[in-house]
Scaffold this motif. Structure first.
Motif, PDB file in Angstrom:
ATOM      1  N   TRP A 251       0.827  -1.203   0.000  1.00 38.23           N
ATOM      2  CA  TRP A 251       0.000   0.000   0.000  1.00 38.23           C
ATOM      3  C   TRP A 251       0.864   1.257   0.000  1.00 38.23           C
ATOM      4  O   TRP A 251       0.602   2.224  -0.715  1.00 38.23           O
ATOM      5  CB  TRP A 251      -0.931   0.028   1.220  1.00 38.23           C
ATOM      6  N   SER A 254       2.147   2.270  -3.345  1.00 38.17           N
ATOM      7  CA  SER A 254       1.143   2.281  -4.404  1.00 38.17           C
ATOM      8  C   SER A 254       0.521   3.666  -4.528  1.00 38.17           C
ATOM      9  O   SER A 254       0.850   4.580  -3.772  1.00 38.17           O
ATOM     10  CB  SER A 254       0.044   1.260  -4.116  1.00 38.17           C
ATOM     11  N   ASN A 256      -2.928   3.619  -4.632  1.00 40.03           N
ATOM     12  CA  ASN A 256      -4.299   3.239  -4.309  1.00 40.03           C
ATOM     13  C   ASN A 256      -4.940   4.275  -3.393  1.00 40.03           C
ATOM     14  O   ASN A 256      -4.389   4.617  -2.343  1.00 40.03           O
ATOM     15  CB  ASN A 256      -4.307   1.861  -3.630  1.00 40.03           C
ATOM     16  N   PHE A 259      -8.620   1.941  -0.828  1.00 38.37           N
ATOM     17  CA  PHE A 259      -8.576   0.990   0.279  1.00 38.37           C
ATOM     18  C   PHE A 259      -8.861   1.682   1.600  1.00 38.37           C
ATOM     19  O   PHE A 259      -8.448   2.825   1.825  1.00 38.37           O
ATOM     20  CB  PHE A 259      -7.226   0.288   0.344  1.00 38.37           C
TER      21      PHE A 259
END
Length: 345
Positions: A251, A254, A256, A259
């Motif tokens: 994570w 990343s 992202n 999430f």
């Protein structure tokens, strides 16, 4: 003496129908094409969606409102032994399925000599067209449900939310079918014992929220890393401290931005020292709230957690407490937790 309901003027007739419950309206709509059109043209704002419940006793389509369930439509098998009851039943043809139907308070009961799954299909298509609503949730309580009702949520290939809950382990192949015949698009929640030899490398998940409340030992770390999830909860899982570390680092490196939360109850609990290579920050009340909303009724206290801040400024907290490993991304750093109970005591 019968009352000529269909001969009433439209406005008083509409008022009468709006005071009927959903089961009564559904049954009334089956009388004729005119009665169907009358119900079909009504506005029934309190009916939000349909939920499908599969139990040992029957498959039921439940009527869901903002205040809970207000009855449903049960589908059962009809055998030759039931001939004594025929005089009290009304013959209906829904879709291409012949059913013997009666209404009891807020519920409709339909019996068929054919495949119950086909009756359910005909029933939900009828209701979706009649009330302009869809099946939103599927509930499977597999204890004692005969295999003849597989696929359990037939004919759906996808349902937004699926719950599977039972006290007994299903046969391995049955459990695989329950997981993959119909996929959850938004949330999958499973609480059921699992046989110790269960394996399922082809487990296919499309849901954004995934929860296994027990016996999730068969879910491998490589499967988790491939999931595009927002929320993950696994109890009795085989995730190692190294797997948890890789999850966090993945994570951290990343981009992202969707999430939200991971809660794991692994067989081996990680240590915060596993994350010494990261720039860990102790709790600061000016940086974030002491806890986050875990579900509609609880929060998780993160005052003992450590924060990490990603290159884009998004912050997450690592909390290891008791038997739990928690990783939460703060999309809202100061959530309202009023009235919620602490999940981890």
């Amino acid at each position: 003496m019968s009352f000529p309901l269909l001969k009433l003027p439209f406005i008083p007739l509409e008022l009468i129908l709006l005071n009927a419950n959903v089961a009564e309206l559904t049954h009334f709509s089956m009388i004729s094409k005119k009665s169907y059109r009358l119900v079909n043209n009504l506005r029934i704002p309190y009916l939000q969606c349909l939920d499908l419940h599969v139990t040992k006793e029957s498959t039921q389509i439940k009527f869901k409102t903002g205040k809970g369930y207000v009855g449903g439509w049960h589908f059962l098998s009809y055998t030759a032994r039931d001939h004594e009851e025929e005089d009290t039943l009304i013959d209906r043809l829904i879709g291409n399925c012949e059913m013997k139907t009666f209404i009891l308070e807020n519920n409709i009961y339909s019996l068929t000599r054919d495949d119950v799954k086909e009756s359910v299909r005909a029933g939900y298509e009828y209701l979706m067209d009649l009330f302009k609503v869809k099946v939103y949730r599927g509930y499977l309580y597999p204890d004692g449900v005969p295999m003849t009702r597989q696929p359990y949520f037939y004919p759906f290939k996808q349902i937004d939310i699926i719950y599977i809950s039972g006290k007994k382990a299903m046969e391995n192949e049955d459990f695989k079918k329950a997981l993959n015949d119909t996929t959850a698009q938004l949330e999958l929640v499973v609480s059921i014992p699992v046989n110790i030899d269960f394996q399922f490398e082809q487990f296919r998940i499309e849901a954004k929220y995934l929860s296994f409340y027990q016996f999730s030992f068969w879910i491998k770390s490589k499967m988790i890393l491939n999931f595009d999830l927002k929320y993950l909860r696994l109890h009795e899982c085989m995730m190692t401290p190294k797997d948890c570390q890789l999850f966090v680092i993945r994570w951290l490196h990343s981009d992202n931005t969707t999430f939200e939360t991971t809660l794991l109850a692994p067989l081996i609990t990680p240590e915060i020292t596993d994350y010494q290579g990261l720039d860990l920050l102790p709790f600061d009340a000016e940086r974030r709230k002491f806890g986050f909303k875990f579900n509609p009724s609880t929060y998780i206290d993160c005052t003992n957690g450590f924060d990490i801040i990603r290159h884009d400024g998004l912050m997450a907290t690592i909390l290891i407490q008791g038997f739990y490993f928690v990783f939460h991304v703060w999309h809202d750093r100061f959530p309202d937790l009023k009235g919620l109970a602490n999940f981890i005591k």
